[in-house]
Design a protein around this motif. Structure first.
Motif, PDB file in Angstrom:
ATOM      1  N   THR A 292      47.384  24.893  44.903  1.00 34.05           N
ATOM      2  CA  THR A 292      46.348  25.877  44.580  1.00 34.05           C
ATOM      3  C   THR A 292      46.398  26.917  45.688  1.00 34.05           C
ATOM      4  OG1 THR A 292      44.759  24.441  45.671  1.00 34.05           O
ATOM      5  CG2 THR A 292      44.752  24.421  43.276  1.00 34.05           C
ATOM      6  N   ASP A 293      47.125  27.962  45.437  1.00 30.57           N
ATOM      7  CA  ASP A 293      47.325  28.993  46.443  1.00 30.57           C
ATOM      8  C   ASP A 293      46.338  30.122  46.188  1.00 30.57           C
ATOM      9  OD1 ASP A 293      50.415  30.383  47.743  1.00 30.57           O
ATOM     10  OD2 ASP A 293      48.335  30.640  48.374  1.00 30.57           O
ATOM     11  N   PRO A 294      45.404  30.354  47.109  1.00 29.13           N
ATOM     12  CA  PRO A 294      44.413  31.401  46.848  1.00 29.13           C
ATOM     13  C   PRO A 294      44.965  32.803  47.079  1.00 29.13           C
ATOM     14  CG  PRO A 294      44.018  30.442  48.997  1.00 29.13           C
ATOM     15  CD  PRO A 294      45.174  29.694  48.408  1.00 29.13           C
ATOM     16  N   ARG A 295      46.144  32.903  47.622  1.00 29.88           N
ATOM     17  CA  ARG A 295      46.683  34.237  47.893  1.00 29.88           C
ATOM     18  C   ARG A 295      47.075  34.910  46.588  1.00 29.88           C
ATOM     19  NH1 ARG A 295      51.314  33.071  51.871  1.00 29.88           N
ATOM     20  NH2 ARG A 295      51.542  31.392  50.380  1.00 29.88           N
ATOM     21  N   HIS A 296      47.004  36.230  46.607  1.00 31.09           N
ATOM     22  CA  HIS A 296      47.183  36.939  45.351  1.00 31.09           C
ATOM     23  C   HIS A 296      48.613  36.786  44.817  1.00 31.09           C
ATOM     24  CE1 HIS A 296      47.992  39.825  48.598  1.00 31.09           C
ATOM     25  NE2 HIS A 296      48.881  40.354  47.800  1.00 31.09           N
ATOM     26  N   ASN A 297      48.690  36.566  43.524  1.00 30.87           N
ATOM     27  CA  ASN A 297      49.968  36.484  42.812  1.00 30.87           C
ATOM     28  C   ASN A 297      49.677  36.893  41.375  1.00 30.87           C
ATOM     29  OD1 ASN A 297      49.702  33.783  41.109  1.00 30.87           O
ATOM     30  ND2 ASN A 297      48.831  33.398  43.117  1.00 30.87           N
ATOM     31  N   PHE A 298      50.697  36.971  40.537  1.00 30.65           N
ATOM     32  CA  PHE A 298      50.528  37.503  39.189  1.00 30.65           C
ATOM     33  C   PHE A 298      49.589  36.676  38.307  1.00 30.65           C
ATOM     34  CE2 PHE A 298      53.410  41.000  39.152  1.00 30.65           C
ATOM     35  CZ  PHE A 298      54.522  40.668  39.896  1.00 30.65           C
ATOM     36  N   SER A 299      49.340  35.440  38.681  1.00 28.72           N
ATOM     37  CA  SER A 299      48.560  34.554  37.816  1.00 28.72           C
ATOM     38  C   SER A 299      47.105  34.991  37.705  1.00 28.72           C
ATOM     39  CB  SER A 299      48.639  33.139  38.389  1.00 28.72           C
ATOM     40  OG  SER A 299      47.737  32.303  37.712  1.00 28.72           O
ATOM     41  N   ILE A 300      46.513  34.734  36.523  1.00 26.17           N
ATOM     42  CA  ILE A 300      45.102  35.101  36.335  1.00 26.17           C
ATOM     43  C   ILE A 300      44.174  34.213  37.157  1.00 26.17           C
ATOM     44  CG2 ILE A 300      45.437  36.037  34.026  1.00 26.17           C
ATOM     45  CD1 ILE A 300      44.368  33.384  32.924  1.00 26.17           C
ATOM     46  N   TYR A 301      44.699  33.070  37.604  1.00 29.72           N
ATOM     47  CA  TYR A 301      43.838  32.111  38.289  1.00 29.72           C
ATOM     48  C   TYR A 301      43.647  32.389  39.774  1.00 29.72           C
ATOM     49  CZ  TYR A 301      44.478  29.315  34.057  1.00 29.72           C
ATOM     50  OH  TYR A 301      44.499  28.882  32.759  1.00 29.72           O
ATOM     51  N   PHE A 302      44.377  33.336  40.341  1.00 26.69           N
ATOM     52  CA  PHE A 302      44.377  33.445  41.801  1.00 26.69           C
ATOM     53  C   PHE A 302      42.989  33.748  42.360  1.00 26.69           C
ATOM     54  CE2 PHE A 302      43.706  37.524  43.809  1.00 26.69           C
ATOM     55  CZ  PHE A 302      43.769  38.426  42.758  1.00 26.69           C
ATOM     56  N   TYR A 303      42.251  34.670  41.731  1.00 28.80           N
ATOM     57  CA  TYR A 303      40.949  35.048  42.296  1.00 28.80           C
ATOM     58  C   TYR A 303      39.950  33.913  42.122  1.00 28.80           C
ATOM     59  CZ  TYR A 303      37.265  38.280  43.797  1.00 28.80           C
ATOM     60  OH  TYR A 303      36.252  38.894  44.489  1.00 28.80           O
ATOM     61  N   HIS A 304      40.052  33.230  40.976  1.00 28.83           N
ATOM     62  CA  HIS A 304      39.188  32.084  40.736  1.00 28.83           C
ATOM     63  C   HIS A 304      39.439  31.016  41.809  1.00 28.83           C
ATOM     64  CE1 HIS A 304      37.216  28.779  38.659  1.00 28.83           C
ATOM     65  NE2 HIS A 304      38.334  28.090  38.764  1.00 28.83           N
ATOM     66  N   VAL A 305      40.701  30.777  42.129  1.00 26.77           N
ATOM     67  CA  VAL A 305      41.051  29.787  43.155  1.00 26.77           C
ATOM     68  C   VAL A 305      40.503  30.226  44.520  1.00 26.77           C
ATOM     69  CG1 VAL A 305      42.991  28.782  44.430  1.00 26.77           C
ATOM     70  CG2 VAL A 305      43.073  28.896  41.958  1.00 26.77           C
TER      71      VAL A 305
END
Lengths: 460, 341
Positions: A292-305
């Protein structure tokens, strides 16, 4: 003649890659921003540790199989670019395999060359190998597995690669496919999603003695006529067809494939656990499953994480992110498994799009399968193809713009970046559905000649 | 603490100046001695006894008193640093101290005035820092902290480096929200920007601030050369911001303290055993050094619910679209139809 055209394509690609590797060395030495990927330095350091008899996991952020470090050991005593040359060679091998697969299915030469060029001259592709990313190796192995499943015995190679042809003739079988599959799942976990379609396709190989199955050949007017008869025999009861399905996939081939690939996987896991202990398990396996990487990436889940990182994640949240992925994978598998290349392609696109972490190197996973489906798409570059490419690239650029503002300009644009990632998912979904819509479904194996099917073999 | 001038100490000074113990050692002795003089009423002849008893005085006393005695910009002799000991800060963390612990106290424990080393011939007072400028360069998550040192007397430095091999030792204590990439720093060493560098403490490059700890970066940089006319020594350290804890304002302010600055020198030509560097602390406590602040974008916990709902809803909508569309377009292919062999 066709061989010469392929050869010139391969040669020019090889030259391009060599030049890029050389350029990369120059840029690394003379410019502030490196050409080489950070990951390559991680691999090289880990390989140097292995050469010194130590564990590659002593290198922080090394999260790969020790096999990769073993492959790069010559970096320490031949040349630091050995790894890049190896990856670029795997790149070229992918081109060869694309050609082989298309040829086996009777794709005419010009289309084949376009397909091969779609891989070899894709800017994304040639930079990734020359920058030192190991994905080309994974792609080469996946395509080799497809070749083995197709049982690619072919006289076409007599004039080209005598040794390769002999090799193909003798041992390219289910057993070999299983071996490489076990290996590649160990190397990179994601090919596990291909297990079900591979088994479904292998179950079609049947238990009869003929080793050479009829591969459906490409044709100009290919229709779904093959499929129409199957509609009439649809089972009325969903559950009974489920049982029939399960019974159907059990065959000597599939059992052998499943057992052998699982054995290879566990042998490698146990072997490396014995060598490197729990560090191997944590870094190379568990990290990818629980990442669970909280750093920004293309996935929609990053900010939620990132927003929930300090609170932790409940089991429901973890399930909630897993369910869409599972749903999509299952529907794609059960719809397209017979058309193996296409199934793997759409599965990979969907897997990457719905994943919890998406980085640019994941795109190579489906780029290597794209050439295999191009001959069967009725999508023209004008304008549907162009629209798909534009939509996908634009949404990516849009995301990259916000990411640049966040990371390099220090502006708080988290919400905008997150919305951009939602749009990227929407773009991926759009492209995926368009490709499905324009694809001419074509199972790789022709059904056995029975009375029900004799009139469906001819294309209109 | 008074600095005694017209005292019987003058005659002792004369005597000690002819003693070849190394100038800085003598100064340390004298200052300790004057501390004793302030508080004791002994006759002069007894003073000689105290001089020889100085080594028995606890090491911490003399070093810490030096800190109080001298002016803001004066350099202070710390001690003799053996060459085999690569980094000053390496055992700072091993001693069970925390980052908030006094680095000076740690140094006082490590070095003592009884150490003798081939000290600097010239007065170390001329090696002081005129000022230290700190500037955070760049925007975004990847920046450089630039420390510009201007020595009091650059000419003295230039002549010193003629006979001595001198390096600036900069100890940066990084807060939780910032980290230095050891691999990037090693790259700079390979490009001869620094002569050496080390990172101690939390070197994790990936975790957010809430799961991270502080770190220390120690940089060694060769300073000046005979021909250099530059009046400044510039140290540029690349730093990266971690994802900070959530903040309603949208930004987290991360403060960078001023670094600990040292100078170490050893004679160029002599290859004596034991090999020792003379370590001097350069104080730049003047008001010109200010804390540098870095504003790092932070997520807003007010967004938590809306982001969660919208994220899962989008995933569901897209997944359902794929589901329905695939079923529709491939209703004739569906594999649950019993396969025929």
């Amino acid at each position: 003649m066709e061989w010469i055209k392929l050869r010139s394509l391969m040669l020019s690609s090889a030259v391009l890659r060599l030049l890029l590797v050389a350029y990369g060395e120059w840029q690394d030495a003379h410019m502030e921003v490196r050409y080489t990927d950070v990951d390559y330095l991680v691999f090289s350091d880990a390989a140097a540790l292995v050469a010194a008899g130590r564990s590659p996991f002593e290198r922080s952020t090394y999260r790969y199989s020790p096999l990769l470090a073993f492959l790069l050991v010559p970096n320490s005593f031949i040349h630091p670019s050995w790894g890049k040359i190896l990856f670029s060679a795997a790149d070229l091998l992918v081109g060869l395999f694309v050609d082989a697969i298309c040829k086996l299915r009777g794709v005419p030469e010009n289309l084949r060359l376009w397909s091969v060029a779609a891989w070899l001259f894709n800017p994304f592709t040639f930079t990734i190998g020359t920058r030192g990313n190991c994905e080309p190796i994974v792609c080469a192995v996946i395509l080799w597995i497809i070749l083995c499943v197709m049982n690619g015995v072919s006289a076409v190679y007599l004039d080209m690669h005598f040794l390769l042809q002999k090799y193909l003739a003798s041992i390219c079988k289910v057993i070999q496919a299983a071996f490489w599959y076990g290996l590649i799942v160990h190397f990179r976990i994601y090919p596990i999603i291909y297990s079900l379609p591979l088994i479904i396709v292998l179950s079609k190989q049947g238990i009869d003695s003929s080793r050479k199955r009829n591969l459906t050949q490409w044709s100009l007017q290919q229709h779904m006529s093959y499929c129409n008869t199957r509609a009439s025999s649809k089972a009325s009861n969903c559950w009974s067809s489920m049982w029939l399905f399960l019974g159907g996939i059990l065959s000597w081939n599939t059992i052998a494939f499943g057992l052998l690939s699982a054995t290879i996987f566990f042998l490698l896991t146990i072997g490396f656990f014995y060598l490197y202990g729990s560090e191997f398990l944590n870094e190379a396996l568990l990290y990818h499953l629980t990442r669970t990487d909280p750093r920004h990436n293309f996935s929609i889940y990053f900010y939620h994480v990132y927003l929930h990182h300090q609170l932790g994640f409940s089991i429901y949240e973890k399930l909630a992110s897993f369910l869409p992925q599972l749903m999509v994978q299952l529907v794609l598998i059960f719809s397209f498994a017979d058309d193996l290349s296409f199934c793997l392609f759409v599965q990979t696109v969907a897997f990457v799009a719905f994943n919890k972490v998406i980085t640019a190197q994941y795109f190579v996973w489906f780029f290597c399968l794209l050439p295999l489906i191009l001959p069967w798409t009725s999508m023209k570059m004008k304008w549907k193809g162009f629209i798909c490419i534009t939509v996908w690239m634009t949404s990516q650029m849009h995301w990259l713009m916000w990411a640049y503002l966040l990371e390099f300009k220090g502006r708080n644009v988290f919400i905008q970046l997150w919305v951009a990632s939602l749009l990227f998912l929407a773009a991926n979904t759009f492209v995926l559905l368009t490709i499905i819509q324009y694809h001419k479904y074509s199972p790789i194996f022709m059904p056995s000649a029975t009375s029900d099917y004799t009139d469906t073999k001819k294309s209109e | 603490m008074k600095f005694l001038e017209n005292t019987p100490l003058d005659s002792i000074n004369l005597f000690l100046n002819h003693l070849n113990l190394g100038e800085s050692t003598i100064k340390g002795n004298l200052e300790a001695f004057s501390w004793i003089m302030c508080h004791l009423t002994m006759k002069n002849f007894v003073l000689f006894l105290f001089i020889f008893m100085v080594p028995s005085i606890p090491k911490a006393n003399s070093y810490n008193e030096n800190v109080d005695l001298a002016g803001n910009n004066s350099p202070r002799f710390v001690g003799c640093w053996p060459c085999f000991w690569p980094y000053l800060a390496s055992s700072f963390l091993q001693h069970g101290t925390t980052f908030e612990s006094d680095f000076h106290g740690y140094l006082a424990q490590e070095f003592g005035i009884s150490d003798t080393c081939k000290g600097l011939a010239s007065n170390i007072g001329t090696l002081g820092i005129l000022n230290l400028d700190r500037k955070l360069n760049g925007e975004g998550s990847h920046r450089h902290i630039i420390s510009t040192l201007r020595f009091l007397n650059q000419a003295d430095i230039n002549s010193l480096v003629g006979t001595q091999e001198c390096e600036a030792v900069i100890i940066e204590r990084l807060p939780v929200g910032i980290f230095a990439d050891p691999f990037e720093l090693q790259h700079l060493v390979n490009h001869k920007v620094y002569s050496d560098v080390a990172v101690f403490g939390d070197k994790n490059l990936e975790l957010p601030s809430s799961l991270s700890n502080r770190s220390i970066v120690e940089i060694h940089m060769i300073i000046g050369n005979e021909n250099s006319s530059s009046a400044e020594t510039i140290v540029q350290l690349p730093l990266h911001a971690r994802y900070p804890p959530l903040d309603g304002s949208g930004y987290m302010k991360v403060k960078l303290e001023s670094p600990e600055l040292f100078l170490r020198c050893r004679p160029k030509s002599l290859k004596l055993e034991p090999c020792l560097w003379t370590l001097i602390e350069l104080n730049a406590n003047a008001g010109s050094v200010k804390t540098v602040a870095w504003h790092v974008p932070a997520g807003n916990d007010a967004h938590r619910n809306i982001v969660a709902i919208a994220t899962f809803a989008s995933a569901l909508i897209c997944a359902l679209s794929v589901f329905v569309f695939t079923i529709y377009f491939s209703k004739n292919n569906f594999v649950l139809v019993p396969p025929v062999f």
